[in-house]
Design a protein around this motif. Structure first.
Motif, PDB file in Angstrom:
ATOM      1  N   GLU A  33       0.827  -1.212   0.000  1.00 50.76           N
ATOM      2  CA  GLU A  33       0.000   0.000   0.000  1.00 50.76           C
ATOM      3  C   GLU A  33       0.857   1.256   0.000  1.00 50.76           C
ATOM      4  OE1 GLU A  33      -3.235   0.156  -0.573  1.00 50.76           O
ATOM      5  OE2 GLU A  33      -3.101  -2.006  -0.783  1.00 50.76           O
ATOM      6  N   HIS A  34       1.956   1.247   0.751  1.00 48.44           N
ATOM      7  CA  HIS A  34       2.859   2.398   0.781  1.00 48.44           C
ATOM      8  C   HIS A  34       3.500   2.616  -0.594  1.00 48.44           C
ATOM      9  CE1 HIS A  34       2.681   1.797   5.205  1.00 48.44           C
ATOM     10  NE2 HIS A  34       2.695   3.115   5.169  1.00 48.44           N
ATOM     11  N   GLU A  35       3.927   1.531  -1.216  1.00 49.90           N
ATOM     12  CA  GLU A  35       4.556   1.655  -2.530  1.00 49.90           C
ATOM     13  C   GLU A  35       3.545   2.127  -3.581  1.00 49.90           C
ATOM     14  OE1 GLU A  35       7.373  -0.731  -5.718  1.00 49.90           O
ATOM     15  OE2 GLU A  35       6.866  -1.709  -3.826  1.00 49.90           O
ATOM     16  N   LEU A  36       2.323   1.592  -3.523  1.00 57.16           N
ATOM     17  CA  LEU A  36       1.294   2.045  -4.463  1.00 57.16           C
ATOM     18  C   LEU A  36       1.011   3.534  -4.291  1.00 57.16           C
ATOM     19  CD1 LEU A  36      -1.251  -0.914  -4.414  1.00 57.16           C
ATOM     20  CD2 LEU A  36       0.055  -0.100  -6.387  1.00 57.16           C
ATOM     21  N   GLN A  37       0.954   3.992  -3.051  1.00 62.35           N
ATOM     22  CA  GLN A  37       0.717   5.410  -2.789  1.00 62.35           C
ATOM     23  C   GLN A  37       1.859   6.261  -3.331  1.00 62.35           C
ATOM     24  OE1 GLN A  37      -2.039   6.832  -1.533  1.00 62.35           O
ATOM     25  NE2 GLN A  37      -1.128   8.839  -1.831  1.00 62.35           N
ATOM     26  N   ALA A  38       3.094   5.833  -3.089  1.00 62.27           N
ATOM     27  CA  ALA A  38       4.256   6.580  -3.570  1.00 62.27           C
ATOM     28  C   ALA A  38       4.292   6.620  -5.097  1.00 62.27           C
ATOM     29  CB  ALA A  38       5.542   5.957  -3.024  1.00 62.27           C
ATOM     30  N   LEU A  39       3.961   5.501  -5.729  1.00 63.52           N
ATOM     31  CA  LEU A  39       3.914   5.471  -7.194  1.00 63.52           C
ATOM     32  C   LEU A  39       2.832   6.407  -7.726  1.00 63.52           C
ATOM     33  CD1 LEU A  39       4.390   1.650  -7.732  1.00 63.52           C
ATOM     34  CD2 LEU A  39       5.863   3.430  -8.688  1.00 63.52           C
ATOM     35  N   ALA A  40       1.675   6.386  -7.097  1.00 64.17           N
ATOM     36  CA  ALA A  40       0.575   7.251  -7.540  1.00 64.17           C
ATOM     37  C   ALA A  40       0.974   8.719  -7.434  1.00 64.17           C
ATOM     38  CB  ALA A  40      -0.678   6.969  -6.717  1.00 64.17           C
ATOM     39  N   GLU A  41       1.629   9.094  -6.350  1.00 65.84           N
ATOM     40  CA  GLU A  41       2.063  10.480  -6.168  1.00 65.84           C
ATOM     41  C   GLU A  41       3.117  10.869  -7.194  1.00 65.84           C
ATOM     42  OE1 GLU A  41       3.226  10.833  -2.091  1.00 65.84           O
ATOM     43  OE2 GLU A  41       1.170  10.517  -1.382  1.00 65.84           O
ATOM     44  N   ALA A  42       4.065   9.971  -7.466  1.00 61.28           N
ATOM     45  CA  ALA A  42       5.119  10.255  -8.441  1.00 61.28           C
ATOM     46  C   ALA A  42       4.539  10.387  -9.847  1.00 61.28           C
ATOM     47  CB  ALA A  42       6.186   9.159  -8.401  1.00 61.28           C
ATOM     48  N   ILE A  43       3.598   9.516 -10.178  1.00 58.82           N
ATOM     49  CA  ILE A  43       2.966   9.574 -11.490  1.00 58.82           C
ATOM     50  C   ILE A  43       2.157  10.852 -11.638  1.00 58.82           C
ATOM     51  CG2 ILE A  43       1.122   8.521 -12.875  1.00 58.82           C
ATOM     52  CD1 ILE A  43       2.284   5.787 -12.008  1.00 58.82           C
ATOM     53  N   LEU A  44       1.414  11.206 -10.614  1.00 60.73           N
ATOM     54  CA  LEU A  44       0.625  12.439 -10.663  1.00 60.73           C
ATOM     55  C   LEU A  44       1.524  13.657 -10.850  1.00 60.73           C
ATOM     56  CD1 LEU A  44      -2.035  13.942 -10.457  1.00 60.73           C
ATOM     57  CD2 LEU A  44      -1.775  13.917  -7.979  1.00 60.73           C
ATOM     58  N   ALA A  45       2.613  13.720 -10.108  1.00 61.00           N
ATOM     59  CA  ALA A  45       3.539  14.845 -10.236  1.00 61.00           C
ATOM     60  C   ALA A  45       4.103  14.920 -11.653  1.00 61.00           C
ATOM     61  CB  ALA A  45       4.667  14.717  -9.217  1.00 61.00           C
ATOM     62  N   PHE A  46       4.453  13.778 -12.224  1.00 60.55           N
ATOM     63  CA  PHE A  46       4.971  13.747 -13.590  1.00 60.55           C
ATOM     64  C   PHE A  46       3.916  14.223 -14.582  1.00 60.55           C
ATOM     65  CE2 PHE A  46       5.393  11.462 -17.632  1.00 60.55           C
ATOM     66  CZ  PHE A  46       6.636  11.927 -18.050  1.00 60.55           C
ATOM     67  N   GLU A  47       2.690  13.729 -14.436  1.00 55.84           N
ATOM     68  CA  GLU A  47       1.612  14.120 -15.347  1.00 55.84           C
ATOM     69  C   GLU A  47       1.329  15.618 -15.254  1.00 55.84           C
ATOM     70  OE1 GLU A  47      -1.467  11.424 -14.146  1.00 55.84           O
ATOM     71  OE2 GLU A  47      -0.825   9.901 -15.583  1.00 55.84           O
ATOM     72  N   LEU A  48       1.368  16.173 -14.044  1.00 60.67           N
ATOM     73  CA  LEU A  48       1.150  17.614 -13.882  1.00 60.67           C
ATOM     74  C   LEU A  48       2.270  18.426 -14.548  1.00 60.67           C
ATOM     75  CD1 LEU A  48      -0.123  17.717 -10.196  1.00 60.67           C
ATOM     76  CD2 LEU A  48      -1.458  18.139 -12.274  1.00 60.67           C
ATOM     77  N   ARG A  49       3.521  17.990 -14.365  1.00 61.03           N
ATOM     78  CA  ARG A  49       4.633  18.688 -15.014  1.00 61.03           C
ATOM     79  C   ARG A  49       4.514  18.590 -16.531  1.00 61.03           C
ATOM     80  NH1 ARG A  49       7.558  15.891 -11.139  1.00 61.03           N
ATOM     81  NH2 ARG A  49       8.429  14.488 -12.714  1.00 61.03           N
ATOM     82  N   ARG A  50       4.149  17.429 -17.028  1.00 63.44           N
ATOM     83  CA  ARG A  50       4.016  17.214 -18.476  1.00 63.44           C
ATOM     84  C   ARG A  50       2.879  18.086 -19.030  1.00 63.44           C
ATOM     85  NH1 ARG A  50       2.637  11.252 -20.094  1.00 63.44           N
ATOM     86  NH2 ARG A  50       0.720  11.907 -19.111  1.00 63.44           N
TER      87      ARG A  50
END
Length: 55
Positions: A33-50
């Protein structure tokens, strides 16, 4: 100490998506669950920057 998950490139983005699929097939655990949360946050940050770069 674990390193933070960051997504800087499209390749990182694809690897993160693949890792999410792997984790979804794994047994339930707090680490999962911690890893899924961290991945979701990293992906969201990337998508926002893109998206900002596209504007």
């Amino acid at each position: 100490m674990k390193e933070p998950i960051v997504v800087h490139t499209e390749e990182d983005y694809e690897r993160a998506q693949q890792r999410i699929e792997e984790l979804n097939d794994a047994e339930e655990s707090s680490d999962k669950e911690h890893e899924l949360q961290a991945l979701a946050e990293a992906i969201l940050a990337f998508e926002l920057r893109r998206d900002e770069a596209a504007d």
